[in-house]
Design a protein around this motif. Structure first.
Motif, PDB file in Angstrom:
ATOM      1  N   VAL A 145      22.825 -48.972 -15.523  1.00  0.00           N
ATOM      2  CA  VAL A 145      21.710 -49.719 -14.931  1.00  0.00           C
ATOM      3  C   VAL A 145      20.495 -48.802 -14.810  1.00  0.00           C
ATOM      4  CG1 VAL A 145      23.121 -51.348 -13.605  1.00  0.00           C
ATOM      5  CG2 VAL A 145      22.516 -49.154 -12.592  1.00  0.00           C
ATOM      6  N   GLY A 146      19.320 -49.410 -14.762  1.00  0.00           N
ATOM      7  CA  GLY A 146      18.113 -48.656 -14.410  1.00  0.00           C
ATOM      8  C   GLY A 146      17.234 -48.217 -15.550  1.00  0.00           C
ATOM      9  N   LEU A 147      17.815 -47.940 -16.739  1.00  0.00           N
ATOM     10  CA  LEU A 147      16.991 -47.480 -17.853  1.00  0.00           C
ATOM     11  C   LEU A 147      16.437 -48.669 -18.639  1.00  0.00           C
ATOM     12  CD1 LEU A 147      18.780 -44.367 -19.404  1.00  0.00           C
ATOM     13  CD2 LEU A 147      16.450 -44.481 -18.572  1.00  0.00           C
ATOM     14  N   ASP A 148      15.151 -48.632 -18.897  1.00  0.00           N
ATOM     15  CA  ASP A 148      14.492 -49.714 -19.627  1.00  0.00           C
ATOM     16  C   ASP A 148      13.657 -49.095 -20.740  1.00  0.00           C
ATOM     17  OD1 ASP A 148      13.467 -52.091 -20.470  1.00  0.00           O
ATOM     18  OD2 ASP A 148      12.080 -52.356 -18.782  1.00  0.00           O
ATOM     19  N   VAL A 149      14.294 -48.837 -21.892  1.00  0.00           N
ATOM     20  CA  VAL A 149      13.631 -48.187 -23.025  1.00  0.00           C
ATOM     21  C   VAL A 149      13.615 -49.171 -24.193  1.00  0.00           C
ATOM     22  CG1 VAL A 149      13.657 -46.215 -24.600  1.00  0.00           C
ATOM     23  CG2 VAL A 149      14.432 -45.932 -22.228  1.00  0.00           C
ATOM     24  N   HIS A 150      12.468 -49.772 -24.448  1.00  0.00           N
ATOM     25  CA  HIS A 150      12.378 -50.840 -25.444  1.00  0.00           C
ATOM     26  C   HIS A 150      12.629 -50.342 -26.864  1.00  0.00           C
ATOM     27  CE1 HIS A 150      10.078 -54.046 -22.925  1.00  0.00           C
ATOM     28  NE2 HIS A 150      10.951 -53.376 -22.203  1.00  0.00           N
ATOM     29  N   ASN A 151      12.459 -49.044 -27.105  1.00  0.00           N
ATOM     30  CA  ASN A 151      12.652 -48.512 -28.450  1.00  0.00           C
ATOM     31  C   ASN A 151      14.117 -48.204 -28.751  1.00  0.00           C
ATOM     32  OD1 ASN A 151      11.398 -47.628 -30.978  1.00  0.00           O
ATOM     33  ND2 ASN A 151      12.056 -45.570 -30.376  1.00  0.00           N
ATOM     34  N   ALA A 152      14.991 -48.261 -27.731  1.00  0.00           N
ATOM     35  CA  ALA A 152      16.417 -47.974 -27.929  1.00  0.00           C
ATOM     36  C   ALA A 152      17.102 -49.219 -28.494  1.00  0.00           C
ATOM     37  CB  ALA A 152      17.057 -47.553 -26.617  1.00  0.00           C
ATOM     38  N   THR A 153      17.733 -49.077 -29.664  1.00  0.00           N
ATOM     39  CA  THR A 153      18.345 -50.238 -30.330  1.00  0.00           C
ATOM     40  C   THR A 153      19.853 -50.095 -30.531  1.00  0.00           C
ATOM     41  OG1 THR A 153      17.819 -49.297 -32.502  1.00  0.00           O
ATOM     42  CG2 THR A 153      16.220 -50.851 -31.561  1.00  0.00           C
ATOM     43  N   VAL A 154      20.416 -48.917 -30.292  1.00  0.00           N
ATOM     44  CA  VAL A 154      21.852 -48.725 -30.508  1.00  0.00           C
ATOM     45  C   VAL A 154      22.517 -48.240 -29.226  1.00  0.00           C
ATOM     46  CG1 VAL A 154      23.637 -47.484 -31.801  1.00  0.00           C
ATOM     47  CG2 VAL A 154      21.531 -48.194 -32.950  1.00  0.00           C
ATOM     48  N   MET A 155      23.572 -48.936 -28.813  1.00  0.00           N
ATOM     49  CA  MET A 155      24.449 -48.497 -27.728  1.00  0.00           C
ATOM     50  C   MET A 155      25.823 -48.270 -28.354  1.00  0.00           C
ATOM     51  SD  MET A 155      25.314 -47.767 -24.616  1.00  0.00           S
ATOM     52  CE  MET A 155      23.873 -48.200 -23.645  1.00  0.00           C
ATOM     53  N   LEU A 156      26.174 -47.004 -28.583  1.00  0.00           N
ATOM     54  CA  LEU A 156      27.463 -46.672 -29.175  1.00  0.00           C
ATOM     55  C   LEU A 156      28.387 -46.214 -28.050  1.00  0.00           C
ATOM     56  CD1 LEU A 156      28.123 -44.851 -32.504  1.00  0.00           C
ATOM     57  CD2 LEU A 156      29.438 -44.229 -30.475  1.00  0.00           C
ATOM     58  N   ILE A 157      29.497 -46.922 -27.872  1.00  0.00           N
ATOM     59  CA  ILE A 157      30.410 -46.654 -26.757  1.00  0.00           C
ATOM     60  C   ILE A 157      31.727 -46.120 -27.302  1.00  0.00           C
ATOM     61  CG2 ILE A 157      31.598 -47.636 -24.751  1.00  0.00           C
ATOM     62  CD1 ILE A 157      29.442 -49.840 -24.751  1.00  0.00           C
ATOM     63  N   GLU A 158      32.032 -44.877 -26.971  1.00  0.00           N
ATOM     64  CA  GLU A 158      33.297 -44.262 -27.374  1.00  0.00           C
ATOM     65  C   GLU A 158      34.394 -44.660 -26.376  1.00  0.00           C
ATOM     66  OE1 GLU A 158      34.322 -42.433 -29.851  1.00  0.00           O
ATOM     67  OE2 GLU A 158      32.524 -41.700 -30.886  1.00  0.00           O
ATOM     68  N   HIS A 159      35.654 -44.776 -26.895  1.00  0.00           N
ATOM     69  CA  HIS A 159      36.806 -45.140 -26.047  1.00  0.00           C
ATOM     70  C   HIS A 159      36.522 -46.433 -25.284  1.00  0.00           C
ATOM     71  CE1 HIS A 159      38.241 -41.123 -26.985  1.00  0.00           C
ATOM     72  NE2 HIS A 159      37.111 -40.637 -26.524  1.00  0.00           N
ATOM     73  N   ALA A 160      36.021 -47.424 -26.030  1.00  0.00           N
ATOM     74  CA  ALA A 160      35.585 -48.674 -25.399  1.00  0.00           C
ATOM     75  C   ALA A 160      36.722 -49.393 -24.685  1.00  0.00           C
ATOM     76  CB  ALA A 160      34.979 -49.593 -26.462  1.00  0.00           C
ATOM     77  N   GLU A 161      37.976 -49.119 -25.105  1.00  0.00           N
ATOM     78  CA  GLU A 161      39.111 -49.780 -24.456  1.00  0.00           C
ATOM     79  C   GLU A 161      39.276 -49.366 -22.998  1.00  0.00           C
ATOM     80  OE1 GLU A 161      40.814 -46.010 -26.339  1.00  0.00           O
ATOM     81  OE2 GLU A 161      39.298 -47.523 -26.817  1.00  0.00           O
ATOM     82  N   ARG A 162      38.596 -48.309 -22.590  1.00  0.00           N
ATOM     83  CA  ARG A 162      38.730 -47.811 -21.216  1.00  0.00           C
ATOM     84  C   ARG A 162      37.647 -48.344 -20.272  1.00  0.00           C
ATOM     85  NH1 ARG A 162      42.553 -43.703 -21.160  1.00  0.00           N
ATOM     86  NH2 ARG A 162      43.138 -42.993 -23.235  1.00  0.00           N
ATOM     87  N   PHE A 163      36.826 -49.258 -20.764  1.00  0.00           N
ATOM     88  CA  PHE A 163      35.775 -49.848 -19.930  1.00  0.00           C
ATOM     89  C   PHE A 163      36.122 -51.300 -19.612  1.00  0.00           C
ATOM     90  CE2 PHE A 163      33.712 -46.391 -22.129  1.00  0.00           C
ATOM     91  CZ  PHE A 163      32.823 -45.867 -21.195  1.00  0.00           C
ATOM     92  N   GLY A 164      35.702 -51.748 -18.436  1.00  0.00           N
ATOM     93  CA  GLY A 164      35.866 -53.146 -18.071  1.00  0.00           C
ATOM     94  C   GLY A 164      34.776 -54.003 -18.694  1.00  0.00           C
ATOM     95  N   LEU A 165      34.965 -55.316 -18.655  1.00  0.00           N
ATOM     96  CA  LEU A 165      33.989 -56.229 -19.250  1.00  0.00           C
ATOM     97  C   LEU A 165      32.623 -56.118 -18.583  1.00  0.00           C
ATOM     98  CD1 LEU A 165      36.043 -59.492 -19.919  1.00  0.00           C
ATOM     99  CD2 LEU A 165      34.841 -58.100 -21.600  1.00  0.00           C
ATOM    100  N   ALA A 166      32.609 -55.974 -17.253  1.00  0.00           N
ATOM    101  CA  ALA A 166      31.316 -55.870 -16.550  1.00  0.00           C
ATOM    102  C   ALA A 166      30.560 -54.626 -17.003  1.00  0.00           C
ATOM    103  CB  ALA A 166      31.532 -55.846 -15.044  1.00  0.00           C
ATOM    104  N   GLN A 167      31.266 -53.490 -17.111  1.00  0.00           N
ATOM    105  CA  GLN A 167      30.620 -52.258 -17.561  1.00  0.00           C
ATOM    106  C   GLN A 167      30.086 -52.407 -18.977  1.00  0.00           C
ATOM    107  OE1 GLN A 167      33.705 -49.236 -16.895  1.00  0.00           O
ATOM    108  NE2 GLN A 167      32.240 -48.166 -15.603  1.00  0.00           N
ATOM    109  N   LEU A 168      30.905 -52.961 -19.856  1.00  0.00           N
ATOM    110  CA  LEU A 168      30.484 -53.128 -21.248  1.00  0.00           C
ATOM    111  C   LEU A 168      29.251 -54.023 -21.335  1.00  0.00           C
ATOM    112  CD1 LEU A 168      33.955 -53.595 -23.000  1.00  0.00           C
ATOM    113  CD2 LEU A 168      32.453 -51.605 -23.182  1.00  0.00           C
ATOM    114  N   HIS A 169      29.241 -55.095 -20.548  1.00  0.00           N
ATOM    115  CA  HIS A 169      28.105 -56.015 -20.587  1.00  0.00           C
ATOM    116  C   HIS A 169      26.838 -55.348 -20.060  1.00  0.00           C
ATOM    117  CE1 HIS A 169      26.211 -59.890 -20.939  1.00  0.00           C
ATOM    118  NE2 HIS A 169      25.862 -59.906 -19.665  1.00  0.00           N
TER     119      HIS A 169
END
Length: 399
Positions: free
Chosen positions: A220-244
């Motif tokens: 939460v909190g970061l608002d960078v309009h030029n950022a287009t990629v969110m690459l998440i490693e070990h995605a199986e270890r995150f909950g749906l709320a975190q991923l969203h």
């Protein structure tokens, strides 16, 4: 960020607002607390610091909890109890926790849903890659960087742990510096001093950093309009709320956003083709190896696979919350557990929603006729209610 946005709005109305957070000096904190207690300050914006016992409000009338899923039931109750009467409570979240969603079904919460994208915003494309196909994910990220965009790479840990043997953000940054040279790599995690965090985020916003390697502090909190990629490693270890929440960090400008999930779960079939949950849970197989998520909770591989399957297909936070309710269970409305199996003997909250709505309507009609359950025919209903749940009834009103 909320305070900085709200301060000029309230100031124009002649309403005094103030910020309370951890890390303030003793003198600053004392001045803030005095203003809150005296009533000279009408609006207080704060972190969990508002829960401290030395925070006293003159006349607390409205409590707004943003990112509601980050607060426990008792923490939300603490805020409400800082008033001599029951203040109005508004809770906000992109993905309601299962318990909260269950309460909307029970009728204990009124719900408003903002389900439209801002004008011009494109839906973020969500892509799944197994660990063996990481290079393909990196090619996509490099393509965006070469087009002048920026990227996040998120890991669940800060330092190596004996409990969960994962690469952490610090080690990953070193590897990415070699692989993505000459692009500039920055690191952001929760253990950095506050000023260093602010400096790193400021550099990312100014495009002085191309790839920000981080833990979930960027949720939460970061608002960078030029950022287009969110690459998440070990995605199986995150909950749906975190991923969203993490997915919501990209695609905030005019360019297409990508949420790339790298996981160790093998092939993940589309969610609509996965085995029915009840049948899957009844089968004991080698697939049910337990992994741990980023909060240290034990989850099965099939549950993690189901989460990622539905997440890749759905961008609606409320729809994701409904699936999370089916997967994890609603928790205890008359308790503090925010997810898990409910203690019904026969009923199933997801299966019997229609019946539950009828029961809710019947209960509302009964209470309209007899709010205090004082009529003789309601004696045993009231007696049973208090005998079984008298100590927990107050928790049922905490959203």
């Amino acid at each position: 960020q909320h305070y900085l946005s709200l301060f000029p709005l309230f100031e124009a109305l002649g309403v005094r607002s103030i910020l309370l957070k951890g890390g303030q000096t003793g003198r600053e904190r004392a001045e803030v607390l005095a203003g809150i207690q005296s009533g000279q300050v009408q609006v207080v914006v704060g972190t969990h610091a508002l829960l401290q016992p030395d925070v006293h409000f003159a006349r607390l009338g409205l409590v707004i909890v943003d990112e509601q899923h980050k607060f426990g039931v008792l923490q939300r109750a603490q805020l409400r109890e800082k008033s001599a009467w029951h203040p109005d409570v508004l809770v906000m979240t992109a993905t309601p926790i299962p318990r909260t969603l269950a309460m909307t079904l029970y009728g204990d919460l009124d719900v408003s849903v903002i389900d439209q994208f801002p004008p011009g915003k494109k839906p973020v494309k969500t892509l799944l890659f197994s660990t063996g196909h990481r290079k393909e994910a990196h090619r996509l990220m490099r393509k965006e960087l070469e087009a002048g965009r920026q990227a996040y790479v998120v890991y669940p840990l800060v330092e190596p742990s004996e409990k969960i043997d994962l690469q952490d953000a610090i080690e990953a940054a070193e590897q990415l510096r070699e692989e993505f040279s000459p692009f500039r790599i920055g690191v952001l995690h929760g253990r950095l001093p506050s000023r260093e965090k602010q400096a790193v985020m400021a550099r990312f916003k100014k495009k002085e950093i191309d790839v920000l390697v981080a833990t979930t502090v960027v949720e939460v909190g970061l608002d960078v309009h030029n950022a287009t990629v969110m690459l998440i490693e070990h995605a199986e270890r995150f909950g749906l709320a975190q991923l969203h929440q993490l997915r919501g960090r990209v695609g905030r400008g005019l360019h297409q956003g990508y949420c790339v999930l790298i996981h160790a779960l093998g092939r993940i079939p589309p969610y609509s083709r996965q085995m029915p949950l009840k049948l899957e849970l009844s089968r004991k197989s080698r697939d049910e190896i337990i992994v741990e998520n980023s909060q240290g909770d034990a989850i099965s591989r099939s549950t993690a696979r189901r989460r990622l399957g539905v997440f890749a297909q759905c961008e609606d936070g409320f729809a994701l919350a409904e699936e999370d309710l089916k997967i994890r269970g609603p928790g205890h409305v008359l308790g503090v557990k925010q997810w898990g199996e409910i203690d019904f003997r026969v009923a199933d909250l997801a299966r019997d929603t229609g019946l539950l709505i009828q029961a809710r309507q019947a209960a509302m009609e009964l209470l309209e006729r007899d709010p205090a359950l004082a009529l003789p025919e309601h004696y045993f209903l009231k007696e049973t209610l208090f005998r079984k749940w008298s100590e927990k009834l107050a928790l049922g009103s905490i959203g």
